[in-house]
Design a protein around this motif. Structure first.
Motif, mmCIF file in Angstrom:
data_model
loop_
_atom_site.group_PDB
_atom_site.id
_atom_site.type_symbol
_atom_site.label_atom_id
_atom_site.label_comp_id
_atom_site.label_asym_id
_atom_site.label_seq_id
_atom_site.Cartn_x
_atom_site.Cartn_y
_atom_site.Cartn_z
ATOM 1 N N HIS A 285 0.849 -1.195 0.000
ATOM 2 C CA HIS A 285 0.000 0.000 0.000
ATOM 3 C C HIS A 285 0.881 1.240 0.000
ATOM 4 O O HIS A 285 1.964 1.234 0.577
ATOM 5 N N THR A 286 0.377 2.295 -0.619
ATOM 6 C CA THR A 286 0.984 3.604 -0.409
ATOM 7 C C THR A 286 0.056 4.375 0.522
ATOM 8 O O THR A 286 -1.157 4.197 0.509
ATOM 9 N N LEU A 287 0.669 5.206 1.351
ATOM 10 C CA LEU A 287 -0.084 6.042 2.286
ATOM 11 C C LEU A 287 0.064 7.490 1.850
ATOM 12 O O LEU A 287 1.180 7.945 1.561
ATOM 13 N N ASP A 288 -1.048 8.225 1.822
ATOM 14 C CA ASP A 288 -0.969 9.641 1.464
ATOM 15 C C ASP A 288 -0.703 10.481 2.716
ATOM 16 O O ASP A 288 -0.501 9.945 3.811
ATOM 17 N N ASP A 289 -0.708 11.795 2.562
ATOM 18 C CA ASP A 289 -0.402 12.689 3.680
ATOM 19 C C ASP A 289 -1.386 12.560 4.837
ATOM 20 O O ASP A 289 -1.050 12.853 5.980
ATOM 21 N N ASP A 290 -2.604 12.112 4.548
ATOM 22 C CA ASP A 290 -3.612 11.935 5.593
ATOM 23 C C ASP A 290 -3.595 10.524 6.191
ATOM 24 O O ASP A 290 -4.404 10.215 7.059
ATOM 25 N N GLY A 291 -2.709 9.659 5.682
ATOM 26 C CA GLY A 291 -2.619 8.292 6.179
ATOM 27 C C GLY A 291 -3.540 7.314 5.485
ATOM 28 O O GLY A 291 -3.590 6.142 5.854
ATOM 29 N N ALA A 292 -4.285 7.779 4.466
ATOM 30 C CA ALA A 292 -5.168 6.878 3.727
ATOM 31 C C ALA A 292 -4.325 5.919 2.891
ATOM 32 O O ALA A 292 -3.382 6.336 2.216
ATOM 33 N N ALA A 293 -4.670 4.636 2.938
ATOM 34 C CA ALA A 293 -3.910 3.598 2.241
ATOM 35 C C ALA A 293 -4.559 3.255 0.907
ATOM 36 O O ALA A 293 -5.788 3.168 0.804
#
Length: 143
Positions: free
Chosen positions: A119-127
């Protein structure tokens, strides 16, 4: 403790990942493994991108290989090698962090079959699931 050696069972991997190839070095939290599972994270950096601005597939592959082997080592012992693996890229990897989470699907005396979600995580932690891998991990004799 010699390079690449780690206690069987569980732990964190600062001593081991410091010897991994540069793109695979865990720059996030220390890798964790126990009970047939392993998780490692890599902070996404500009030098890890390919020509179109996405995280390079080789970085995902390297992360999967390490996570598969760490997880397999929790059931087979500390001296293991990747027997082989395949990876399916589902979408371009973008984000701040790459997380590889591997779990043993089956373990015998001579090999473990392990699956890994990347998974990649964005700046908000969404995977966002960007790749899946599966492979075999083999025990080896102590060097």
């Amino acid at each position: 403790m010699p390079p690449f050696q780690r206690p069987a069972g569980e732990g964190t991997g600062g001593e081991r990942t410091s010897r991994s190839p540069a793109p695979c070095r865990s720059t996030g939290p220390a890798p964790r493994w126990s009970g047939g599972a392993a998780t490692l994270e890599i902070d996404v950096r500009a030098e890890l991108h390919q020509q179109n601005g996405f995280l390079h597939g080789g970085v995902l592959s390297c992360a999967a290989d390490n996570a598969l082997t760490f997880a397999g080592g929790t059931v087979l012992g500390p001296y293991v090698l990747t027997g082989g693996f395949s990876i399916q890229y589902l979408r371009p990897a973008t984000g701040r962090t790459l997380r590889a989470r591997a779990e043993v699907v089956h373990a015998g005396r001579r090999q473990a079959v392990v699956r890994c979600d990347l998974h990649t995580l964005d700046d908000d932690g969404a995977a966002t699931l960007c790749a899946v891998a599966q492979g075999t991990v083999l025990p080896v004799s102590v060097p």
